[in-house]
Write a protein that holds these residues in place. Structure first.
Motif, short mmCIF file in Angstrom:
data_model
loop_
_atom_site.label_atom_id
_atom_site.label_comp_id
_atom_site.label_asym_id
_atom_site.label_seq_id
_atom_site.Cartn_x
_atom_site.Cartn_y
_atom_site.Cartn_z
N ALA A 243 39.03 26.45 20.49
CA ALA A 243 40.47 26.06 20.24
C ALA A 243 40.74 25.48 18.76
N ILE A 244 39.63 24.55 18.17
CA ILE A 244 39.71 23.85 17.03
C ILE A 244 38.54 24.59 16.39
N THR A 245 38.50 25.33 15.24
CA THR A 245 37.42 25.97 14.61
C THR A 245 36.81 24.89 13.56
N PRO A 246 35.71 25.06 13.00
CA PRO A 246 35.15 24.28 12.09
C PRO A 246 36.15 24.06 11.11
N PHE A 247 36.62 25.27 10.56
CA PHE A 247 37.66 25.43 9.26
C PHE A 247 38.75 24.38 9.77
N ILE A 248 39.19 24.33 10.93
CA ILE A 248 40.72 23.68 11.15
C ILE A 248 40.16 22.32 11.24
N ALA A 249 39.08 22.06 11.80
CA ALA A 249 38.62 20.47 11.94
C ALA A 249 38.42 19.75 10.49
N ALA A 250 37.78 20.56 9.56
CA ALA A 250 37.43 20.39 8.29
C ALA A 250 39.01 19.97 7.66
N PRO B 18 29.19 30.32 9.22
CA PRO B 18 29.37 29.41 7.96
C PRO B 18 30.84 29.30 7.87
N TYR B 19 31.34 28.44 7.03
CA TYR B 19 33.01 28.34 6.97
C TYR B 19 33.36 29.42 6.17
N PRO B 20 34.56 30.06 6.50
CA PRO B 20 35.02 31.31 5.97
C PRO B 20 35.49 30.97 4.26
N LEU B 21 35.26 29.68 4.05
CA LEU B 21 36.02 29.34 2.67
C LEU B 21 35.25 27.99 2.09
N LEU C 53 54.85 46.88 -3.31
CA LEU C 53 56.15 46.48 -2.86
C LEU C 53 56.78 45.85 -3.73
N LYS C 54 56.07 45.00 -4.44
CA LYS C 54 56.72 44.34 -5.86
C LYS C 54 57.69 43.25 -5.62
N PRO C 55 57.48 42.28 -4.35
CA PRO C 55 58.33 41.20 -4.32
C PRO C 55 57.88 39.84 -4.93
N CYS C 56 56.25 39.94 -4.90
CA CYS C 56 55.61 38.82 -5.49
C CYS C 56 54.33 39.54 -6.03
N PRO C 57 53.32 38.70 -6.79
CA PRO C 57 52.30 39.10 -7.46
C PRO C 57 51.29 39.00 -6.29
N VAL C 58 50.50 40.05 -6.02
CA VAL C 58 49.46 40.13 -4.94
C VAL C 58 48.07 40.26 -5.72
N THR C 59 47.07 39.52 -5.70
CA THR C 59 46.03 39.44 -6.49
C THR C 59 44.60 39.37 -5.54
N HIS C 60 43.38 39.63 -6.14
CA HIS C 60 42.06 39.34 -5.57
C HIS C 60 41.78 37.92 -5.66
N GLY C 61 41.63 37.24 -4.51
CA GLY C 61 41.24 35.76 -4.44
C GLY C 61 39.70 35.83 -4.19
N SER C 62 39.06 34.62 -3.95
CA SER C 62 37.88 33.98 -3.81
C SER C 62 37.79 33.05 -2.62
N ALA C 63 36.71 32.64 -2.36
CA ALA C 63 36.47 31.54 -1.40
C ALA C 63 37.04 30.19 -1.66
N ASP C 64 37.52 30.18 -3.16
CA ASP C 64 37.75 28.84 -3.48
C ASP C 64 39.36 28.42 -3.31
N PRO C 65 39.74 27.50 -2.60
CA PRO C 65 41.38 27.67 -2.38
C PRO C 65 41.89 26.72 -3.12
N PRO D 107 36.99 36.58 12.11
CA PRO D 107 36.10 35.95 13.22
C PRO D 107 35.15 34.80 12.80
N VAL D 108 35.21 34.61 11.64
CA VAL D 108 34.16 33.51 11.01
C VAL D 108 34.58 32.15 11.68
N GLY D 109 34.06 31.90 12.49
CA GLY D 109 34.06 30.48 13.11
C GLY D 109 34.26 30.42 14.71
N MET D 110 34.04 31.72 15.21
CA MET D 110 34.01 31.84 16.59
C MET D 110 32.68 31.54 17.12
N LYS D 111 31.43 31.57 16.46
CA LYS D 111 30.20 31.36 16.61
C LYS D 111 29.86 29.91 16.07
#
Length: 264
Positions: free
Chosen positions: A228-235, A206-209, A175-187, A198-202
């Motif tokens: 309602a508040i997943t471990p990721f959002i809590a963190a 683990p954390y998704p990232l 689509l070329k509006p911006c670069p789209v790349t392969h990411g990792s679990a590191d934010p 769905p990681v965080g429902m059970k």
């Protein structure tokens, strides 16, 4: 609400596997009532193996006007539509079906638009932001597309399913509006971080990232509604991040789906 049910009531389904976790039937039914429509939304638990047969059967009932689609049927239901929006055709995924005049189904996808609207509600418009998205499934694909169309400066996508991730990256990059790349679990280095898995429902998930790399300036969003508040959002909140939950997103998605089902 149930006191008004009659033979004239119009029927909409929400289909998934599993389905017990969905909170939307009551909210969607209430939204129909708020619009003055005699209509209800009811859950249907259908396995992937029986999905096509179920849709064909449901289609035979002339008072069935719509189908809301949840995990894991968003890709498969696209193939059961006679027509779709351009957005759904690009993504090859749908989350809402309504009848065409001939009784066939028209599909569209609102997960991405709803997510971006909820971001804006939280004071974090995506334009100009560098975003990391975890998850290239139905919801993830739609959110990725909506983020690109909303003007993010860069989008990185991470998904352990490398084939699914590569397909989405390649299509969005075209689509070329911006670069789209392969990411990792590191934010590290991102402004916006999204969990579209769905990681965080059970409790055992683990954390998704890597949440140890989150920083207070980051905006963190999640698509999960239960818990309602997943471990990721809590963190993320513990790190001082602005956040949005799956409920925040779905409130916006629901409004879009209801308008679509009502023909707006």
């Amino acid at each position: 609400m149930t006191e008004s049910l009659s033979g004239a009531t119009r029927l909409h389904y929400i289909v998934g596997d599993p389905i017990a976790q969905v909170k939307s039937p009551a909210g969607v039914t209430q939204a129909f009532a708020d619009h003055g429509r005699d209509a209800v939304c009811v859950p249907a638990h259908v396995s992937p193996a029986h999905l096509a047969d179920w849709v064909r059967g449901a289609s035979l009932a002339q008072n069935v006007d719509g189908i809301i689609v949840t995990v894991p049927h968003k890709f498969a239901c696209t193939d059961l539509c006679a027509t779709t929006s351009d957005r759904a055709a690009f993504l090859h995924t749908v989350n809402t079906l309504r009848r065409n005049a001939d009784g066939s189904w028209h599909g569209d996808m609102f997960d991405g638009l709803g997510f971006v609207a909820a971001m804006q509600d939280k004071g974090c418009p995506p334009a100009g932001k560098k975003a990391l998205l975890v998850g290239a499934g139905g919801a993830g694909s739609a959110i990725a597309h909506a983020l690109v169309m909303a003007g993010v400066s860069e989008l990185a996508i991470f998904d352990p399913d490398t084939q699914r991730r590569a397909s989405l990256v390649d299509r969005l990059a075209s689509l070329k509006p911006c670069p789209v790349t392969h990411g990792s679990a590191d934010p590290t280095g991102f402004d916006t971080v999204v969990n579209a898995t769905p990681v965080g429902m059970k409790e055992s998930d683990p954390y998704p990232l890597d949440v140890t790399k989150l920083e207070p300036h980051m905006f963190c969003g999640c698509v999960i509604t239960a818990p309602a508040i997943t471990p990721f959002i809590a963190a993320a909140r513990a790190k001082g991040c602005n956040t949005m939950t799956g409920a925040d997103m779905f409130a916006r998605v629901r409004d879009l789906m209801v308008d679509f089902l009502l023909g707006k």
